[in-house]
Design an enzyme around this catalytic site. Structure first.
Site, short mmCIF file in Angstrom:
data_model
loop_
_atom_site.label_atom_id
_atom_site.label_comp_id
_atom_site.label_asym_id
_atom_site.label_seq_id
_atom_site.Cartn_x
_atom_site.Cartn_y
_atom_site.Cartn_z
N TYR A 180 54.38 -22.00 53.70
CA TYR A 180 54.27 -20.48 53.37
C TYR A 180 53.68 -20.58 54.85
O TYR A 180 54.74 -19.65 55.55
CB TYR A 180 53.46 -20.04 52.07
CG TYR A 180 52.41 -19.12 52.50
CD1 TYR A 180 53.69 -17.98 52.55
CD2 TYR A 180 51.56 -18.50 52.44
CE1 TYR A 180 53.22 -16.39 53.10
CE2 TYR A 180 51.33 -17.30 53.01
CZ TYR A 180 52.12 -16.04 53.09
OH TYR A 180 51.40 -15.19 53.54
N THR A 229 50.06 -14.19 58.50
CA THR A 229 49.32 -14.37 58.30
C THR A 229 48.25 -15.89 58.29
O THR A 229 48.47 -16.85 59.27
CB THR A 229 49.67 -15.41 56.88
OG1 THR A 229 48.55 -15.76 55.86
CG2 THR A 229 50.81 -16.09 57.03
#
Ligand SMILES: NC(=O)c1ccc[n+]([C@@H]2O[C@H](COP(=O)([O-])OP(=O)(O)OC[C@H]3O[C@@H](n4cnc5c(N)ncnc54)[C@H](O)[C@@H]3O)[C@@H](O)[C@H]2O)c1
Length: 204
Positions: free
Chosen positions: A141, A117
């Site tokens: 995350y 990501t």
């Protein structure tokens, strides 16, 4: 049949990848626990209902389907939630990925594609981000995804695991044929939220 194991194949990006794989002549084998995925998104090949935290279920999928490659989309991916439940994110994303990577190597499978990501870059002012920028995540995350990238680098060196990493920004859009689409609940992604907001404004 040339099988590709697709973790998260019942999710948004994974289900689209399954369609592309099928059209390219592969059989996508979805591996998913349906925590955020959808059974009716699996249309292009068989599936295994399993959890990446359960190594035995991953080994069983490799034994049954003998995939020549793995495309790894499965993850928890809500930034805000990752800061209120960091342990859940490190468990699911990092421990789950480590299980998967170890199972891949143990099965003699050499090809691995990982969905990372843009959140691994964090917030960097006045910088045009590219692949060579420092990875300075500011939430659990992003940190969990960066850790998985490190694991892959180690396994690449030690076990010859070929791997490709995608660091997406805001994925948007849907299959032009309408067979699969995006359905996150709750929706936290920028583009669908912007479209929802603009429709709401028009409606008022
Ligand atoms: N959507 C985006 O804009 C975007 C941006 C950057 C990165 N990514 C990454 O791409 C990947 C896919 O994103 P998405 O939007 O399709 O998410 P999604 O939530 O739609 O799909 C994730 C899938 O993984 C499954 N899953 C989660 N944990 C699992 C586990 N332990 N075992 C088995 N299955 C599990 C879920 O059930 C779901 O089907 C994720 O890794 C995400 O971090 C997405």
């Amino acid at each position: 049949m040339t099988n590709i194991l697709v973790t998260g194949g019942a999710g948004y990006i994974g289900s689209h990848a399954c369609k592309v794989l099928k059209n390219a002549g592969y059989t996508p084998v979805t591996f998913d626990n349906f925590i955020t995925g959808w059974r009716d998104a699996i249309k292009f090949g068989p599936y295994v209902e399993g959890d990446l935290l359960d190594r035995a279920s991953i080994d069983a999928a490799f034994a049954e389907y003998q995939p020549v490659g793995v495309m790894h989309f499965a993850a928890l991916s809500q930034v805000g939630e990752s800061m209120t439940q960091p342990g859940t994110y490190w468990q699911n994303n990092v421990m789950g990925s480590l299980n998967l990577i170890e199972a891949t190597v143990a099965a003699g499978c050499k090809n691995f594609v990982f969905s990372s990501t843009c959140a691994t870059y964090g917030e960097q002012d006045n910088v045009v981000l590219d692949e060579n920028c420092a990875q300075l995540p500011i939430n659990a995350y992003g940190a969990s995804k960066r850790a998985i990238e490190d694991i892959l680098a180690n396994f690449g060196e030690s076990h010859g695991l070929n791997h490709v990493i995608f660091r997406y920004f805001n994925v948007a859009g849907a299959d032009p044929d309408g067979e699969v689409g995006e359905f996150h609940q709750p929706e936290t992604h920028l583009v669908p939220l912007m479209l929802d907001a603009s429709v709401a404004n028009v409606a008022h």
